[in-house]
Design a protein around this motif. Structure first.
Motif, PDB file in Angstrom:
ATOM      1  N   TYR A   4      25.603  14.677  69.451  1.00 40.44           N
ATOM      2  CA  TYR A   4      26.742  14.988  70.316  1.00 40.44           C
ATOM      3  C   TYR A   4      27.387  16.325  69.971  1.00 40.44           C
ATOM      4  N   GLU A   5      26.698  17.150  69.207  1.00 39.35           N
ATOM      5  CA  GLU A   5      27.227  18.451  68.834  1.00 39.35           C
ATOM      6  C   GLU A   5      27.537  19.269  70.086  1.00 39.35           C
ATOM      7  N   ILE A  60      20.555  25.807  74.666  1.00 41.07           N
ATOM      8  CA  ILE A  60      19.814  25.273  75.806  1.00 41.07           C
ATOM      9  C   ILE A  60      19.547  23.798  75.534  1.00 41.07           C
ATOM     10  N   LEU A  61      19.902  22.957  76.479  1.00 42.26           N
ATOM     11  CA  LEU A  61      19.692  21.524  76.328  1.00 42.26           C
ATOM     12  C   LEU A  61      18.375  21.107  76.981  1.00 42.26           C
ATOM     13  N   CYS A  62      18.155  21.503  78.228  1.00 39.54           N
ATOM     14  CA  CYS A  62      16.949  21.115  78.949  1.00 39.54           C
ATOM     15  C   CYS A  62      16.902  21.853  80.277  1.00 39.54           C
ATOM     16  N   TYR A  63      15.864  21.560  81.047  1.00 41.02           N
ATOM     17  CA  TYR A  63      15.811  22.066  82.416  1.00 41.02           C
ATOM     18  C   TYR A  63      15.244  20.981  83.309  1.00 41.02           C
ATOM     19  N   LEU A  70      17.466  13.452  88.008  1.00 35.62           N
ATOM     20  CA  LEU A  70      18.537  14.172  87.318  1.00 35.62           C
ATOM     21  C   LEU A  70      19.466  13.194  86.620  1.00 35.62           C
ATOM     22  N   HIS A  71      19.591  13.348  85.320  1.00 35.60           N
ATOM     23  CA  HIS A  71      20.564  12.555  84.575  1.00 35.60           C
ATOM     24  C   HIS A  71      21.951  13.096  84.870  1.00 35.60           C
ATOM     25  N   GLN A  77      19.455  13.193  73.236  1.00 34.55           N
ATOM     26  CA  GLN A  77      18.457  12.125  73.251  1.00 34.55           C
ATOM     27  C   GLN A  77      17.950  11.864  74.663  1.00 34.55           C
ATOM     28  N   ILE A  78      18.839  11.892  75.631  1.00 39.42           N
ATOM     29  CA  ILE A  78      18.472  11.674  77.031  1.00 39.42           C
ATOM     30  C   ILE A  78      18.607  13.016  77.736  1.00 39.42           C
TER      31      ILE A  78
END
Length: 86
Positions: A4-5, A60-63, A70-71, A77-78
Motif C-alpha cells: 500500500y506504499e 508505474i503501477l500497471c497498464y 479494468l480494476h 497485488q491486484i
C-alpha cells in the motif's frame, strides 16, 4: 515493498492515455480507474492503452489495453498488465 506504499483512500492514481505511441491525455488525480474509463467513453476519447501511476510516489503501477478488464482500484497485488522490472 509495502503493497500500500503511496496508496491512501482517494485520488491515488495518475493516468496517461495513449493512442498508438501518442499520449493523448494525462490526468493527475484519479480515484477509480473503471470510472475514469467510463468518463473517457462518454467524452468519445479513443485510446489503445492507459498507463497507471501511484500518484504520490510516481511509480508505474500497471497498464491496461483497451478491452481489458479494468480494476476499479488496483494496488500492488491486484493490477493490470505489468512489464518486467516494474
Amino acid at each position: 515493498m509495502n503493497i500500500y506504499e503511496g496508496l491512501k483512500d482517494k485520488n491515488d492514481y495518475s493516468v496517461s492515455v495513449y493512442l498508438g505511441k501518442e499520449r493523448r491525455l494525462f490526468t493527475e488525480y484519479v480515484h477509480s480507474i473503471y470510472s475514469y474509463s467510463q468518463w473517457m467513453s462518454k467524452q468519445n476519447i479513443t485510446w489503445d492503452y492507459i498507463l497507471i501511476y501511484v500518484r504520490r510516489t510516481r511509480k508505474i503501477l500497471c497498464y491496461y489495453k483497451n478491452g481489458d478488464f479494468l480494476h476499479s482500484r488496483p494496488d500492488f497485488q491486484i493490477r493490470g498488465r505489468i512489464k518486467t522490472g516494474w
